[in-house]
Scaffold this active site. Structure first.
Site, PDB file in Angstrom:
ATOM      1  N   GLY A 208       0.820  -1.210   0.000  1.00 35.98           N
ATOM      2  CA  GLY A 208       0.000   0.000   0.000  1.00 35.98           C
ATOM      3  C   GLY A 208       0.849   1.252   0.000  1.00 35.98           C
ATOM      4  CG  ASN A 209      -0.305   4.633  -1.653  1.00 38.82           C
ATOM      5  OD1 ASN A 209      -1.028   5.469  -1.130  1.00 38.82           O
ATOM      6  ND2 ASN A 209      -0.681   3.925  -2.725  1.00 38.82           N
ATOM      7  NE  ARG A 210       5.101   6.865   4.471  1.00 37.90           N
ATOM      8  CZ  ARG A 210       5.289   6.259   5.626  1.00 37.90           C
ATOM      9  NH1 ARG A 210       4.340   6.301   6.546  1.00 37.90           N
ATOM     10  NH2 ARG A 210       6.409   5.605   5.867  1.00 37.90           N
TER      11      ARG A 210
END
Ligand code: CTP
Length: 421
Positions: A208-210
């Site tokens: 995933g990412n932020r």
């Protein structure tokens, strides 16, 4: 959006009337000019003084209140109102409104005003589901009233069912939408993507990412408040769906691609503010991976017990749309799209922002590209503010000051609207 807008809030006699105090207070804090009208029975629950204290204006109760002007007070309020919101609206007042009865200050203003009507019914479950109330609501809806559906939950009586007044944020959303109905995006359909995608490794883990989704949600809310029909396609985020926006929850880049293709077929604008993963695990495991790997998991563990995750490329959603436009074909299954889609991209970078952003604007054939430096703590992922550069296909770059994300959203729409003409 609400600054200096004239809002009349009508309060009916129901237990939920105490929650309307919070609504009036929040409206006043955002700069709206709020006039409150209480029915006689509302006064049994909350005193007019309470509303006057939070609205900083008098609260009205008496139909024959002196206005000090040529017109009666109910006519003055009816003419000045930009929106009339009745919170809570009881079964009794709904019945009066449906049949044009004007026997108190609130119902007289409702009959006299041209302003849009926002009704938030809240009452005992069986009064809400009664055929008489259903019929009255249907009639009011048909005449253009905006009904904020009550929530299902535990009611004051202890019964469970529909009839709870929604949270203040929902009511504020409904009022903002009603105020913006003739805005500069009225009649337009816009699609906004938000949040980050999650690419499964196994049923438990993901890549995933932020991205928090805040910028995309602000863009969707702003478009709603300018009159647009809004589809918000979002990866998993910790934000509530904005009122009046059609939310499609997706998880992976492939799901987001399908949702964007479907929603943009008849749309005027697409803003891709989502952080789409460029890669996904090639073969997500069907069962949770165990660290003492077993052959049937199809993973080759090395001598130290580690393993290499093989990633494959995800499609470029914006890039595909540009390519489809070049070939003159629609990506959807409903044939060639008729409208030209204004496409806006985002570029979150930690270095060389200007050159990367200009490259993406050209490569993805965008109308606008919003670039932000996410290495700054006051900007980008998770922050409440954003500092962006806007790159125009027609040439030129604007360097906007650090602003709350809602103001950045307004600035972005200000630049999209002229492209729609
Ligand atoms: N985007 C997209 N599909 C992808 C990746 C990105 O539509 N698979 C969109 C993003 O939503 C954004 C824009 O393209 O609006 C730029 O995204 P970004 O990740 O910065 O660009 P990439 O082309 O993926 O370039 P890189 O990751 O190499 O910086």
């Amino acid at each position: 959006m609400l600054l200096n807008r004239r809002i009349v809030v009508g309060i009916c006699g129901g237990i939920a009337s105490y929650k309307a105090v919070d609504l009036v207070s929040k409206l006043q804090q955002t700069g709206a000019l709020v006039d409150v009208i209480l029915t006689k029975h509302a006064e049994d629950f909350v005193r007019p003084l309470t509303f006057a204290a939070v609205s900083h204006r008098p609260a009205y109760t008496d139909l024959w209140e002196a206005s000090g002007q040529a017109a009666e007070m109910h006519i003055v309020l009816a003419e000045e109102a930009e929106v009339l919101a009745i919170v809570p609206a009881t079964a009794n007042t709904l019945a009066k409104l449906a049949h044009g009865i004007a026997d108190n200050m609130l119902t007289a203003v409702a009959l006299a005003t041209q302003a849009p009507l926002v009704l938030a019914p809240a009452m005992y479950r069986d009064m809400y589901t009664h055929p008489a109330t259903r019929a009255n609501l249907a009639l009011l809806r048909e005449r253009g009233a905006h009904i904020v559906e009550p929530e299902v939950g535990r009611l004051a009586s202890g019964a469970i069912g529909p009839g709870r007044l929604p949270e203040t944020a929902v009511l504020l959303g409904a009022i903002s939408q009603a105020l913006g109905r003739n805005g500069d995006l009225a009649g337009r359909k816009v699609v906004v993507t938000a949040g980050g995608t999650r690419e499964p490794i196994d049923p438990v883990r993901y890549v995933g990412n932020r991205s928090s989704g805040k910028m995309g949600f602000a863009l969707a809310t702003e478009a709603r408040d300018r009159g647009a029909q809004v589809v918000l396609i979002s990866g998993p985020v910790a934000l509530d769906a904005p009122y009046g926006v059609e939310l499609h929850a997706v998880e992976t880049a492939l799901e987001m691609r399908d949702a964007v293709r479907g929603a943009t077929l008849d749309a005027d604008v697409l803003i891709m503010s989502a952080a789409v993963a460029d890669f996904r695990p090639a073969a997500p495991a069907a069962h949770k991976l165990k660290k003492e790997g077993r052959a049937e998991q199809g993973i080759a563990f090395d001598a130290q017990g580690g393993f290499t995750l093989h990633l494959v490329r995800n499609p470029d959603i914006l890039g595909e749309l540009a390519a489809a436009e070049d070939s003159g074909k629609s990506l959807g299954d409903e044939g060639k799209r008729q409208k030209r889609l204004v496409r806006v991209g985002f570029a979150a970078e930690t270095s060389d922002l200007v050159s990367y952003a200009q490259g993406k604007l050209a490569a993805k054939r965008l109308d606008l590209l919003v670039g932000n430096d996410v290495s700054r703590s006051d900007s980008g992922f998770g922050a409440e503010t954003n500092k962006v550069l806007i790159f125009h296909a027609a040439g030129g770059m604007e360097d906007l000051p650090l602003m709350p994300k809602q103001d950045v959203a307004a600035a972005i729409w200000d630049r999209i609207v002229p492209l729609l003409r």
